[in-house]
Motif scaffolding. Sequence first.
Motif, PDB file in Angstrom:
ATOM      1  N   LEU A 167      10.640 -24.357  -1.785  1.00  0.00           N
ATOM      2  CA  LEU A 167      10.121 -24.467  -3.153  1.00  0.00           C
ATOM      3  C   LEU A 167       8.983 -25.485  -3.119  1.00  0.00           C
ATOM      4  N   ILE A 168       7.910 -25.238  -3.847  1.00  0.00           N
ATOM      5  CA  ILE A 168       6.849 -26.235  -3.989  1.00  0.00           C
ATOM      6  C   ILE A 168       7.333 -27.228  -5.041  1.00  0.00           C
ATOM      7  N   ALA A 169       7.703 -28.431  -4.574  1.00  0.00           N
ATOM      8  CA  ALA A 169       8.417 -29.381  -5.433  1.00  0.00           C
ATOM      9  C   ALA A 169       7.665 -29.701  -6.719  1.00  0.00           C
ATOM     10  N   GLU A 170       6.331 -29.805  -6.645  1.00  0.00           N
ATOM     11  CA  GLU A 170       5.536 -30.239  -7.808  1.00  0.00           C
ATOM     12  C   GLU A 170       5.285 -29.138  -8.837  1.00  0.00           C
ATOM     13  N   GLY A 205       1.105 -25.471 -12.567  1.00  0.00           N
ATOM     14  CA  GLY A 205       0.639 -26.205 -13.740  1.00  0.00           C
ATOM     15  C   GLY A 205      -0.893 -26.212 -13.795  1.00  0.00           C
ATOM     16  N   ALA A 206      -1.424 -26.601 -14.948  1.00  0.00           N
ATOM     17  CA  ALA A 206      -2.870 -26.551 -15.216  1.00  0.00           C
ATOM     18  C   ALA A 206      -3.696 -27.293 -14.162  1.00  0.00           C
ATOM     19  N   ASP A 207      -3.138 -28.338 -13.575  1.00  0.00           N
ATOM     20  CA  ASP A 207      -3.902 -29.141 -12.610  1.00  0.00           C
ATOM     21  C   ASP A 207      -3.567 -28.749 -11.160  1.00  0.00           C
ATOM     22  N   GLN A 208      -3.016 -27.535 -10.955  1.00  0.00           N
ATOM     23  CA  GLN A 208      -2.575 -27.154  -9.607  1.00  0.00           C
ATOM     24  C   GLN A 208      -3.345 -25.975  -9.010  1.00  0.00           C
ATOM     25  N   GLU A 209      -4.634 -25.907  -9.392  1.00  0.00           N
ATOM     26  CA  GLU A 209      -5.525 -24.886  -8.842  1.00  0.00           C
ATOM     27  C   GLU A 209      -5.602 -24.986  -7.311  1.00  0.00           C
ATOM     28  N   ASP A 210      -5.471 -26.217  -6.791  1.00  0.00           N
ATOM     29  CA  ASP A 210      -5.551 -26.405  -5.332  1.00  0.00           C
ATOM     30  C   ASP A 210      -4.414 -25.661  -4.614  1.00  0.00           C
ATOM     31  N   PHE A 211      -3.232 -25.591  -5.232  1.00  0.00           N
ATOM     32  CA  PHE A 211      -2.140 -24.825  -4.616  1.00  0.00           C
ATOM     33  C   PHE A 211      -2.492 -23.342  -4.600  1.00  0.00           C
ATOM     34  N   SER A 212      -3.066 -22.861  -5.696  1.00  0.00           N
ATOM     35  CA  SER A 212      -3.427 -21.448  -5.780  1.00  0.00           C
ATOM     36  C   SER A 212      -4.401 -21.095  -4.657  1.00  0.00           C
ATOM     37  N   ALA A 213      -5.423 -21.940  -4.450  1.00  0.00           N
ATOM     38  CA  ALA A 213      -6.425 -21.688  -3.399  1.00  0.00           C
ATOM     39  C   ALA A 213      -5.798 -21.795  -2.012  1.00  0.00           C
ATOM     40  N   ARG A 214      -4.931 -22.749  -1.818  1.00  0.00           N
ATOM     41  CA  ARG A 214      -4.296 -22.970  -0.509  1.00  0.00           C
ATOM     42  C   ARG A 214      -3.463 -21.764  -0.084  1.00  0.00           C
ATOM     43  N   PHE A 215      -2.773 -21.124  -1.034  1.00  0.00           N
ATOM     44  CA  PHE A 215      -1.869 -20.020  -0.679  1.00  0.00           C
ATOM     45  C   PHE A 215      -2.575 -18.651  -0.687  1.00  0.00           C
ATOM     46  N   VAL A 216      -3.902 -18.686  -0.680  1.00  0.00           N
ATOM     47  CA  VAL A 216      -4.722 -17.510  -0.461  1.00  0.00           C
ATOM     48  C   VAL A 216      -5.461 -17.694   0.866  1.00  0.00           C
ATOM     49  N   GLY A 217      -5.782 -18.930   1.159  1.00  0.00           N
ATOM     50  CA  GLY A 217      -6.716 -19.255   2.241  1.00  0.00           C
ATOM     51  C   GLY A 217      -6.155 -19.082   3.642  1.00  0.00           C
ATOM     52  N   GLU A 229      -3.894 -22.692   8.904  1.00  0.00           N
ATOM     53  CA  GLU A 229      -2.971 -22.501  10.020  1.00  0.00           C
ATOM     54  C   GLU A 229      -1.549 -22.502   9.462  1.00  0.00           C
ATOM     55  N   ASP A 230      -1.276 -23.483   8.615  1.00  0.00           N
ATOM     56  CA  ASP A 230       0.014 -23.541   7.944  1.00  0.00           C
ATOM     57  C   ASP A 230      -0.246 -23.922   6.492  1.00  0.00           C
ATOM     58  N   ARG A 231      -0.007 -22.974   5.586  1.00  0.00           N
ATOM     59  CA  ARG A 231      -0.319 -23.206   4.171  1.00  0.00           C
ATOM     60  C   ARG A 231       0.523 -24.325   3.574  1.00  0.00           C
ATOM     61  N   PHE A 232       1.625 -24.690   4.232  1.00  0.00           N
ATOM     62  CA  PHE A 232       2.538 -25.691   3.674  1.00  0.00           C
ATOM     63  C   PHE A 232       2.255 -27.125   4.142  1.00  0.00           C
ATOM     64  N   THR A 233       1.294 -27.299   5.057  1.00  0.00           N
ATOM     65  CA  THR A 233       1.013 -28.646   5.558  1.00  0.00           C
ATOM     66  C   THR A 233       0.628 -29.567   4.399  1.00  0.00           C
ATOM     67  N   GLY A 234       1.334 -30.678   4.269  1.00  0.00           N
ATOM     68  CA  GLY A 234       1.031 -31.646   3.219  1.00  0.00           C
ATOM     69  C   GLY A 234       1.632 -31.292   1.867  1.00  0.00           C
ATOM     70  N   VAL A 235       2.335 -30.170   1.792  1.00  0.00           N
ATOM     71  CA  VAL A 235       2.956 -29.761   0.521  1.00  0.00           C
ATOM     72  C   VAL A 235       4.389 -30.303   0.483  1.00  0.00           C
ATOM     73  N   ASP A 236       4.739 -30.950  -0.619  1.00  0.00           N
ATOM     74  CA  ASP A 236       6.084 -31.491  -0.797  1.00  0.00           C
ATOM     75  C   ASP A 236       7.048 -30.327  -1.077  1.00  0.00           C
ATOM     76  N   VAL A 237       8.013 -30.120  -0.166  1.00  0.00           N
ATOM     77  CA  VAL A 237       8.867 -28.927  -0.230  1.00  0.00           C
ATOM     78  C   VAL A 237      10.335 -29.286  -0.474  1.00  0.00           C
ATOM     79  N   GLU A 238      10.986 -28.491  -1.341  1.00  0.00           N
ATOM     80  CA  GLU A 238      12.458 -28.552  -1.486  1.00  0.00           C
ATOM     81  C   GLU A 238      12.997 -27.210  -0.992  1.00  0.00           C
ATOM     82  N   HIS A 239      14.312 -27.060  -0.915  1.00  0.00           N
ATOM     83  CA  HIS A 239      14.870 -25.821  -0.354  1.00  0.00           C
ATOM     84  C   HIS A 239      16.020 -25.284  -1.189  1.00  0.00           C
TER      85      HIS A 239
END
Length: 169
Positions: free
Chosen positions: A115-118, A83-95, A98-108
């Motif tokens: 899945l990135i829940a948000e 979504g428009a306000d989710q630039e931080d996810f885009s940067a996180r999954f390039v950077g 150690e673990d790109r998923f730390t602090g990310v709310d995940v579903e399966h």
Amino acid sequence: MTSHATIEMDEVDPLVYRRTVGTFATGVAVVTALHDGEYHGMTMNSLTSVSLDPCMLLVCPRHGSATGKAIADSGEFVINLLGADQEDFSARFVGQFEDRFTGVDVEHTPTGTPLIAEALAHIGCSVVDIHRAGDHDIVVGRVRFCKERSGEPLVFFKGQYGSFVARGD
Ligand SMILES: Cc1cc2nc3c(=O)[nH]c(=O)nc-3n(C[C@H](O)[C@H](O)[C@H](O)COP(=O)(O)O)c2cc1C
């Protein structure tokens, strides 16, 4: 006035190509996969819908990328459209996290693919085919589930993030 100028065909500089193709505005996705019990995910905009019957799409991970390998080995991946306000996810999954998923709310998915829940929308796929294309792979996926919520998309254009403004006419 009609122009009859002839375009010269020559070896194209990859940087010139990259800058030029960046004129094609896209949305932004994080593509996620599970491999050997570990979550993988990378930011991608090489997403193209391919077929409606059956529903199929393609993405192009760099050949040898960690997420590309996880997709190939597990045979399953999820497109998380940002979504428009989710630039931080885009940067996180390039950077280099150690673990790109730390602090990310995940579903399966039932088989454990994260899945990135948000995210604005999710498209779950199973791998149908992988074609080598230069320094990238073309991964063709059969769509297994779709879900979306309302909201504006994140847009990528000429190396910059932006948002979509409808003309409203
Ligand atoms: C907006 C955006 C779109 C991108 N699209 C792609 C893509 O389609 N394919 C690709 O291989 N890399 C793409 N990248 C770069 C990868 O996200 C980046 O190289 C990432 O670190 C690769 O993940 P890995 O380290 O797990 O292999 C994109 C980066 C950004 C910021």
